[in-house]
Design an enzyme around this catalytic site. Structure first.
Site, PDB file in Angstrom:
ATOM      1  N   TYR A   1     -42.469  31.625  51.729  1.00 44.62           N
ATOM      2  CA  TYR A   1     -41.473  31.437  50.659  1.00 44.62           C
ATOM      3  C   TYR A   1     -42.051  31.792  49.285  1.00 44.62           C
ATOM      4  O   TYR A   1     -41.316  32.094  48.348  1.00 44.62           O
ATOM      5  CB  TYR A   1     -40.905  30.006  50.684  1.00 44.62           C
ATOM      6  CG  TYR A   1     -41.862  28.932  50.231  1.00 44.62           C
ATOM      7  CD1 TYR A   1     -41.891  28.542  48.898  1.00 44.62           C
ATOM      8  CD2 TYR A   1     -42.724  28.307  51.127  1.00 44.62           C
ATOM      9  CE1 TYR A   1     -42.764  27.543  48.472  1.00 44.62           C
ATOM     10  CE2 TYR A   1     -43.590  27.319  50.709  1.00 44.62           C
ATOM     11  CZ  TYR A   1     -43.614  26.945  49.383  1.00 44.62           C
ATOM     12  OH  TYR A   1     -44.474  25.961  48.957  1.00 44.62           O
TER      13      TYR A   1
ATOM     14  N   GLU B   1     -23.649  25.703  48.884  1.00 47.94           N
ATOM     15  CA  GLU B   1     -24.709  25.180  48.008  1.00 47.94           C
ATOM     16  C   GLU B   1     -25.466  24.022  48.676  1.00 47.94           C
ATOM     17  O   GLU B   1     -25.849  23.043  48.043  1.00 47.94           O
ATOM     18  CB  GLU B   1     -24.140  24.823  46.634  1.00 47.94           C
ATOM     19  CG  GLU B   1     -23.509  26.060  45.996  1.00 47.94           C
ATOM     20  CD  GLU B   1     -23.364  26.017  44.501  1.00 47.94           C
ATOM     21  OE1 GLU B   1     -24.113  25.275  43.852  1.00 47.94           O
ATOM     22  OE2 GLU B   1     -22.515  26.757  43.994  1.00 47.94           O
TER      23      GLU B   1
ATOM     24  N   THR C   1     -20.041  34.560  47.149  1.00 43.79           N
ATOM     25  CA  THR C   1     -18.868  34.245  46.316  1.00 43.79           C
ATOM     26  C   THR C   1     -18.821  35.200  45.128  1.00 43.79           C
ATOM     27  O   THR C   1     -19.857  35.479  44.516  1.00 43.79           O
ATOM     28  CB  THR C   1     -18.968  32.785  45.812  1.00 43.79           C
ATOM     29  OG1 THR C   1     -19.029  31.930  46.944  1.00 43.79           O
ATOM     30  CG2 THR C   1     -17.761  32.414  44.951  1.00 43.79           C
TER      31      THR C   1
ATOM     32  N   SER D   1     -30.169  33.093  57.738  1.00 50.89           N
ATOM     33  CA  SER D   1     -30.801  32.053  56.904  1.00 50.89           C
ATOM     34  C   SER D   1     -29.794  31.449  55.932  1.00 50.89           C
ATOM     35  O   SER D   1     -29.385  32.078  54.968  1.00 50.89           O
ATOM     36  CB  SER D   1     -31.989  32.630  56.115  1.00 50.89           C
ATOM     37  OG  SER D   1     -31.579  33.694  55.295  1.00 50.89           O
ATOM     38  N   GLY D   2     -29.381  30.229  56.264  1.00 50.25           N
ATOM     39  CA  GLY D   2     -28.445  29.488  55.411  1.00 50.25           C
ATOM     40  C   GLY D   2     -29.132  28.244  54.897  1.00 50.25           C
ATOM     41  O   GLY D   2     -29.700  28.237  53.805  1.00 50.25           O
TER      42      GLY D   2
END
Ligand SMILES: Cc1cc2nc3c(=O)[nH]c(=O)nc-3n(C[C@H](O)[C@H](O)[C@H](O)COP(=O)(O)OP(=O)(O)OC[C@H]3O[C@@H](n4cnc5c(N)ncnc54)[C@H](O)[C@@H]3O)c2cc1C
Length: 385
Positions: A184, A369, A164, A135-136
């Site tokens: 969600y 992002e 990161t 899931s990106g």
């Protein structure tokens, strides 16, 4: 009374002093280390305490919590100035401010702010963990689960990818679904510390660009998280994730204009020195026009990034402007750095000169992002509503 609004690029005295201090730090401390950090694939640990000491790791955090009491616009200035020298050092600072401190400031309880922000502004790096292998772009399809633990608190199980600052961070904001049946609306944000039982940092990625920035997997194996570390309401994690990334995108825009500036500055200096056909190549109109086009596109991207940051600081809607700023600045950065490699000729293709690194570092702007397609989706959605 002077009611004329200031030009977008006008800086207050405080902003100018801050920008100049960051630029000096980037030149004197970061620049000499760039090549070695690139080769070692890590940020020189010497730089991290310096970032804290300069107030770069808590720019928007109020002074009473250890921060600099500044604005998102100042984050933008800092990220641009550091990216002009090294996009990896810049993303360490950017993530800390926009993806970690910001959601804690906005959604943290008073106790959470007092517990975590003084550390995040003084000595502890943070990370933001939403993405997973499966899931990106579809971030809310995440598979990490949070279940109630018998003795209170939550148990987190799953794997995060692409995180990161994973190599350096001590505090992680991790998104997990605590009610998969709710889709969600089951997503919840948790504050996880590196020494929590069941938490570990996995594989580090070897990347095309921003090679010194750590990008790691996070493993959650029945990781026990106390109730007081739930960030914001249970089931509202999707909102925290989205709103955090809206601000984060302005930081990525700043990173991209900084990278493009670094490449353009190097190219402007080079074309004045490099001689062909008996004169500096800067005297050929074709070269001048390529530089002029690059500078024009860069200025347009900078105005969009600055405006998005100013809108956010003014408390006005900025979602579409932030998406546009990231989209355009990442495209401009790719184009500008590519032209700069060409202006260096064969030398531009070698690691002896800085432009090949700027070119490689540019690519990430269209991916993290939210990919460029996801920015277009956001812009279109707001346009058509
Ligand atoms: C160096 C690096 C650092 C990162 N740091 C972080 C971090 O700190 N925290 C974090 O949570 N994540 C991080 N990420 C993850 C990053 O946000 C994701 O890689 C990004 O969102 C894209 O997701 P994906 O890689 O799964 O690509 P996918 O979602 O699989 O996308 C593949 C392609 O399909 C396109 N696509 C997908 N869906 C659609 C659609 N509906 N319509 C049109 N096109 C579509 C995309 O635009 C893309 O071109 C990082 C990634 C990298 C590479």
């Amino acid at each position: 009374m002077n009611s004329t609004p200031s030009p977008l690029t006008a800086l207050s005295e405080e902003e100018r002093m801050f920008r100049d201090a960051v630029a000096e730090f980037a030149e004197t401390e970061v620049r000499p280390r760039v090549r070695a950090m690139e080769e070692a694939r890590r940020i020189d640990p010497v730089l991290i305490p310096q970032c804290f000491a300069l107030g770069l790791m808590g720019i928007e955090v109020p002074e009473e919590l250890g921060g600099a009491g500044g604005t998102l616009f100042m984050v933008t200035l800092a990220v641009e100035e550091i990216s002009r020298v090294d996009a990896s050092a810049a993303i360490l600072v950017d993530v800390q401010n926009t993806l970690v401190n910001h959601p804690l400031l906005r959604y943290g309880s008073a106790a959470q702010r007092e517990q975590f922000l003084p550390r995040l502004t003084s000595d502890t790096v943070g990370a933001y963990a939403l993405s997973e292998a499966g899931s990106g772009s579809d971030a809310f399809g995440l598979a990490t689960r949070a279940e109630r633990a018998g003795g209170g608190g939550w148990r987190l199980t799953g794997r995060k990818l692409w995180i990161t600052n994973g190599g350096e961070a001590g505090i992680f904001i991790i998104f997990a679904n605590s009610d998969p049946a709710a889709g969600y609306r089951g997503i919840t944000a948790f504050i996880v510390e590196r020494d929590f039982s069941g938490f570990s940092v996995g594989k580090k990625e070897d990347k095309l660009g921003i090679r010194a920035s750590s990008t790691t997997e996070l493993l959650l194996d029945d990781c026990l998280v106390p109730d007081e570390n739930v960030l914001g309401p249970v089931g509202q994690g999707y909102k925290i994730a989205i709103e955090t990334l809206n601000e984060g995108r302005i930081g990525i825009g700043a990173q991209m204009i900084g990278v493009a500036r670094g490449a353009l500055d190097a190219a402007v200096a080079y074309v004045k020195e490099r001689r062909q056909f008996g004169k500096p190549i800067a005297e050929f109109q074709a070269i001048q026009f390529q530089l002029a086009q690059a500078a024009t596109e860069l200025e347009a991207a900078r105005l969009m990034v600055y405006n998005a940051a100013r809108l956010k600081d003014a408390g006005q809607p900025f979602t579409s402007e932030a998406a546009m700023a990231k989209l355009l600045s990442s495209q401009v950065c790719e184009r500008v750095t590519s032209v700069c490699v060409e202006l260096f000729g064969g030398y531009g293709y070698t690691t002896d000169y800085p432009v090949e690194k700027f070119y490689r570092d540019a690519k990430i702007g269209a991916i993290y992002e939210g990919t460029s397609n996801m920015q277009l989706q956001t812009i279109a959605k707001l346009l058509l509503r």
